[in-house]
Design an enzyme around this catalytic site. Structure first.
Site: not given
Ligand code: BG6
Length: 474
Positions: A139, A169, A173, A226, A231, A331
């Site tokens: 993504k 991703h 997890k 994002d 996610h 954020k």
């Molecule tokens: C990413 C986003 O896909 O996922 C980031 O682009 C974010 O902004 C991140 O911080 C969060 O995932 P993780 O696994 O790092 O907590």
């Protein structure tokens, strides 16, 4: 696994050094990828030795379990070719490939379409007899519905849908996969996992991180694109899906799509009832001063990009009628608290001795530590008949202990051809479709501001039903 090649396009970049190589190194250490050949490919005209040195340095910083002896064995798997993303240059790697080859596009998103086409034009998308060719892409899949469809068309020019592995991703997890196991492997949950017993679901992914060094990408994306479109939408659909009739990647994805299709559409007129956006201003974390988003390096002074987004979704089916699902991520919030929290309804009648009972919660914690909490009511020890809340806690994986990054699982699945943890295009499409009116609306106007280090904008409360509260981000 024998005779498989992994080609990483963009092998000199950040994703490769921070996440892919440490995950591959770890799989190697576990003895799972001993016969895998790893071919780095990037624009830099590096020698194999130079690439090896680059990865060596990266692993020393990013692989917590690094040892010299292990590196010596791992480095034998590495190779490198420098070239452009065009069919002529890519054609030169043909002789280095094995019949079964996986291409991983660790590239900036605008290159996904052109790179997949160039691979196809170089004749690399079709495998010799007995082998396979797969293409991994991560993504963001487009920036809205139209661009996602355009990307699909570009990729489909040479690749079949079942050759394309789209990574989110979060699906790799542990906590996400545990959500599925815990939901369906425990008989006591299913009878109460519905609107009759559940009052609301809150999915929160809070981060203390700011925009870091990603201003160029983030200011065009914002929190909705994002984090929520992908996610959080995945966590949402997994929390809400129906039990599967069999464990099969397509059955699973059919069920997730079914959830997305059942969401009551957000319309241009009711966006404000369903969505809130925020942006961090200057604030504090303890004594440390934190800059506002518009003062971060690389962010335009007047940027209206949201660094916080919250949604209220409702599912129009028998199981979930009337249950609000709240999704939010931001954020520079107060903590890295991330969880899927399910609140049960009130008990239906009076309790012995007039004891007051709070609503139960079942919480799947993702960060900072992974675990599960069942918040229940019990008698307060003593002579009075009184109740209090107790938390039955099950740690899942302790931070820093035996933790995989998600990429280990996804790389193994990609090599083995298990598509369960990859997105099919219709999932991506439905998620964009749902958010189109919000994206359109947010092109104009400004986000609500919140202090860096806080719980986000106070306006997020307007999404909640009366009597409901957000769980604290702490
Ligand atoms: C990413 C986003 O896909 O996922 C980031 O682009 C974010 O902004 C991140 O911080 C969060 O995932 P993780 O696994 O790092 O907590």
């Amino acid at each position: 696994m024998s005779d498989t090649t992994l080609v990483i396009l963009g092998a000199t970049g950040d994703l490769t050094q921070r996440l892919l190589m440490p995950a591959l190194y770890r799989l190697h250490r576990l003895g799972l990828t001993k016969d895998l050949r790893i071919l780095g490919y990037a624009m830099e005209k590096w020698s194999r030795e130079r690439f090896e040195n680059h990865i060596h340095k990266a692993l020393k910083s990013f692989a917590p379990d690094y040892t010299e002896a292990q590196w010596k064995r791992f480095s034998k798997q590495l190779d490198y070719v420098g070239g452009q993303l065009d069919p002529d240059d890519l054609g030169r790697i043909k002789d280095k490939l094995t019949p079964s080859t996986l291409f991983y596009m660790a590239l900036p998103p605008p290159l996904f379409g052109p790179a997949s086409q160039a691979l196809g034009e170089a004749g690399l998308a079709s495998a010799p007899r007995g082998g396979w060719r797969r293409l991994v892409v991560e993504k963001p899949f487009g920036t809205d519905l139209a661009s996602a469809k355009q990307l699909r068309a570009q990729m489909h020019a040479h690749w079949e849908e079942n050759q394309i592995l789209r990574i989110d991703h979060f699906l790799g997890k542990e906590a996400t996969q545990n959500l599925m196991v815990f939901r369906f492997a425990n008989r006591f949950l299913e009878p109460v996992w519905n609107a009759q017993h559940i009052a609301q679901v809150q999915i929160t992914y809070a981060e203390t991180l700011g925009v870091e060094k990603r201003a160029g990408y983030y200011d065009h994306a914002g929190a909705l694109r994002d984090m929520l479109q992908n996610h959080l939408m995945q966590l949402f659909s997994l929390a809400a899906i129906e039990p599967l009739s069999c464990w099969d990647a397509d059955v699973l994805r059919d069920h997730k799509v079914e959830v997305l299709r059942s969401v009551k559409p957000i319309t241009a007129r009711n966006v404000d009832k369903h969505a809130v956006r925020g942006q961090y201003r200057a604030g504090k974390a303890g004594r440390k001063k934190l800059a506002g988003y518009r003062s971060e390096p690389g962010i335009p002074k007047g940027s209206n990009t949201e660094t916080f987004a919250a949604l209220r979704l409702e599912i129009d089916n028998w199981r979930w009628q009337g249950v609000p699902f709240y999704l939010r991520s931001g954020k520079r919030l107060a903590s890295n608290c991330s969880e899927i929290a399910v609140q049960f309804r009130d008990v239906p009648g009076p309790l012995p001795g007039g004891v007051k009972a709070e609503n139960n919660w079942m919480v799947f914690r993702m960060k900072p530590e992974q675990g599960m909490d069942l918040i229940a009511n019990a008698k307060l020890p003593g002579l009075e008949l009184d109740g209090h809340q107790v938390t039955l806690s099950a740690p899942y994986v302790k931070a820093g202990e035996n933790e995989f990054s998600a990429y280990e699982q996804l790389l193994m699945d990609a090599i083995e051809g298990d598509r369960s943890h990859f997105l099919r295009f219709d999932e991506v499409e439905w998620a964009w479709r749902l958010l189109e009116p919000v994206l359109k609306r947010w092109q104009k106007g400004a986000p609500d501001f919140y202090a860096a280090g806080s719980d986000g904008p106070s306006t997020q409360d307007r999404l909640l039903d009366s009597g409901q509260h957000w769980r604290p981000v702490a």
